[in-house]
Design a protein around this motif. Structure first.
Motif, PDB file in Angstrom:
ATOM      1  N   ASP A  87      96.660 -26.453  -0.255  1.00  9.90           N
ATOM      2  CA  ASP A  87      97.589 -25.888  -1.225  1.00  9.90           C
ATOM      3  C   ASP A  87      96.886 -25.750  -2.572  1.00  9.90           C
ATOM      4  O   ASP A  87      95.679 -25.983  -2.678  1.00  9.90           O
ATOM      5  CB  ASP A  87      98.879 -26.730  -1.333  1.00  9.90           C
ATOM      6  N   LYS A  88      97.631 -25.375  -3.606  1.00 14.59           N
ATOM      7  CA  LYS A  88      97.007 -25.083  -4.905  1.00 14.59           C
ATOM      8  C   LYS A  88      96.660 -26.342  -5.705  1.00 14.59           C
ATOM      9  O   LYS A  88      96.133 -26.243  -6.806  1.00 14.59           O
ATOM     10  CB  LYS A  88      97.945 -24.202  -5.742  1.00 14.59           C
ATOM     11  N   GLU A  89      96.942 -27.526  -5.138  1.00  9.58           N
ATOM     12  CA  GLU A  89      96.775 -28.771  -5.879  1.00  9.58           C
ATOM     13  C   GLU A  89      95.358 -29.340  -5.833  1.00  9.58           C
ATOM     14  O   GLU A  89      95.120 -30.435  -6.331  1.00  9.58           O
ATOM     15  CB  GLU A  89      97.754 -29.828  -5.350  1.00  9.58           C
ATOM     16  N   SER A  90      94.426 -28.647  -5.186  1.00  9.18           N
ATOM     17  CA  SER A  90      93.063 -29.196  -5.125  1.00  9.18           C
ATOM     18  C   SER A  90      92.028 -28.098  -5.328  1.00  9.18           C
ATOM     19  O   SER A  90      92.364 -26.922  -5.485  1.00  9.18           O
ATOM     20  CB  SER A  90      92.827 -29.907  -3.791  1.00  9.18           C
ATOM     21  N   ASP A  91      90.771 -28.495  -5.303  1.00  3.79           N
ATOM     22  CA  ASP A  91      89.676 -27.563  -5.604  1.00  3.79           C
ATOM     23  C   ASP A  91      89.481 -26.536  -4.497  1.00  3.79           C
ATOM     24  O   ASP A  91      89.770 -26.774  -3.321  1.00  3.79           O
ATOM     25  CB  ASP A  91      88.366 -28.338  -5.787  1.00  3.79           C
ATOM     26  N   THR A  92      88.955 -25.400  -4.904  1.00  5.67           N
ATOM     27  CA  THR A  92      88.623 -24.323  -3.968  1.00  5.67           C
ATOM     28  C   THR A  92      87.433 -24.724  -3.101  1.00  5.67           C
ATOM     29  O   THR A  92      86.439 -25.254  -3.602  1.00  5.67           O
ATOM     30  CB  THR A  92      88.296 -23.033  -4.746  1.00  5.67           C
ATOM     31  N   VAL A  93      87.546 -24.464  -1.813  1.00  5.96           N
ATOM     32  CA  VAL A  93      86.464 -24.760  -0.867  1.00  5.96           C
ATOM     33  C   VAL A  93      85.691 -23.486  -0.536  1.00  5.96           C
ATOM     34  O   VAL A  93      84.466 -23.490  -0.432  1.00  5.96           O
ATOM     35  CB  VAL A  93      87.036 -25.387   0.430  1.00  5.96           C
TER      36      VAL A  93
END
Length: 241
Positions: A87-93
């Motif tokens: 979801d939007k709560e963590s860093d982009t992978v």
């Protein structure tokens, strides 16, 4: 003063605000009611809003039964970006280009994740491994194998496709991760995706029509909360339908 005599048993449906946990709502309700025997029927991710059921007094005995009911969520996903928590709560992978998908292409991907299938729960979840929640391991950069879980999507609807965003509704069973649903649909489309918004509109027979808003709960009197509660006799009737 006898709290048990003064507080009738029942369910309080709360419309959870974002950036709050189930425990936050329980703590607020305990404070406002001056009553301790209060539990919650399952968690919602902090970013999610909507139906959160609190069980009060003797209704705590119904906790497991109420948690087993199906759920309805309204959500939005963003294609082209994969994140660690899905979801939007963590860093982009990973970031990928989003092809010019048609609505038919999107619906075809959603259709693959309907009926009975298996989900692999995300690392950022409350599932425990040797007594430790997976999200605590994830914070340390530890990834462990998770067993697939049998889930069911009874129904879904795609409401809006404005690439890279897609709005949808999903009716699913207990233990379903909408974050993983969004992630898996993105993987199927080949460009990745993550969940950017989530609202639970129904859990079993309980929906937002009977809910008290979080902001109102924070200032509500005992009497106002009791008035909002769905009492045991009505719950018994609802569950027998």
């Amino acid at each position: 003063m006898s709290d048990i005599e003064e507080i009738p048993s029942g369910v309080l449906v709360v419309d959870k605000d974002p950036n709050m946990t189930s425990h936050d709502l329980v703590a607020i309700t305990r404070r406002q009611l001056k009553f301790k025997k209060i539990g919650h029927c399952g968690t919602l991710d902090p970013m999610a809003t909507g139906v959160m059921m609190l069980v009060i007094g003797k209704a705590t005995k119904l906790q497991d039964k109420l948690m087993c009911e199906d759920k309805v969520y309204v959500g939005s996903l963003k294609l082209g970006v994969t994140t660690g928590s899905q979801d939007k709560e963590s860093d982009t992978v990973e970031v990928k280009d989003v092809p010019d998908f048609s609505e038919k292409d999107i619906d075809k991907a959603f259709k693959k994740f309907s009926g009975d299938f298996e989900q692999i729960p995300p690392m950022v979840s409350a599932i425990k491994r040797n007594g430790v929640p997976l999200y605590k391991l994830a914070r340390k950069g530890i990834t462990v194998e998770r067993k697939p879980r049998a889930v069911t999507v009874m129904d879904y609807k795609v409401h809006r496709v404005e690439l890279p965003e897609v709005d949808f509704t999903v009716n699913c069973t207990k233990g379903f991760y909408v974050r993983t649903y969004a992630h898996d649909i993105g993987q199927d489309l080949g460009c990745g995706a993550h969940l950017i918004a989530l609202r639970r509109t129904r859990s079993g027979k309980f929906d937002l029509s009977r809910a008290i808003k979080t902001e109102d709960l924070k200032v509500a009197t005992r009497e106002q909360i009791i008035e909002k509660m769905i009492k045991l006799d009505e719950i018994a009737e609802m569950l027998s339908e």
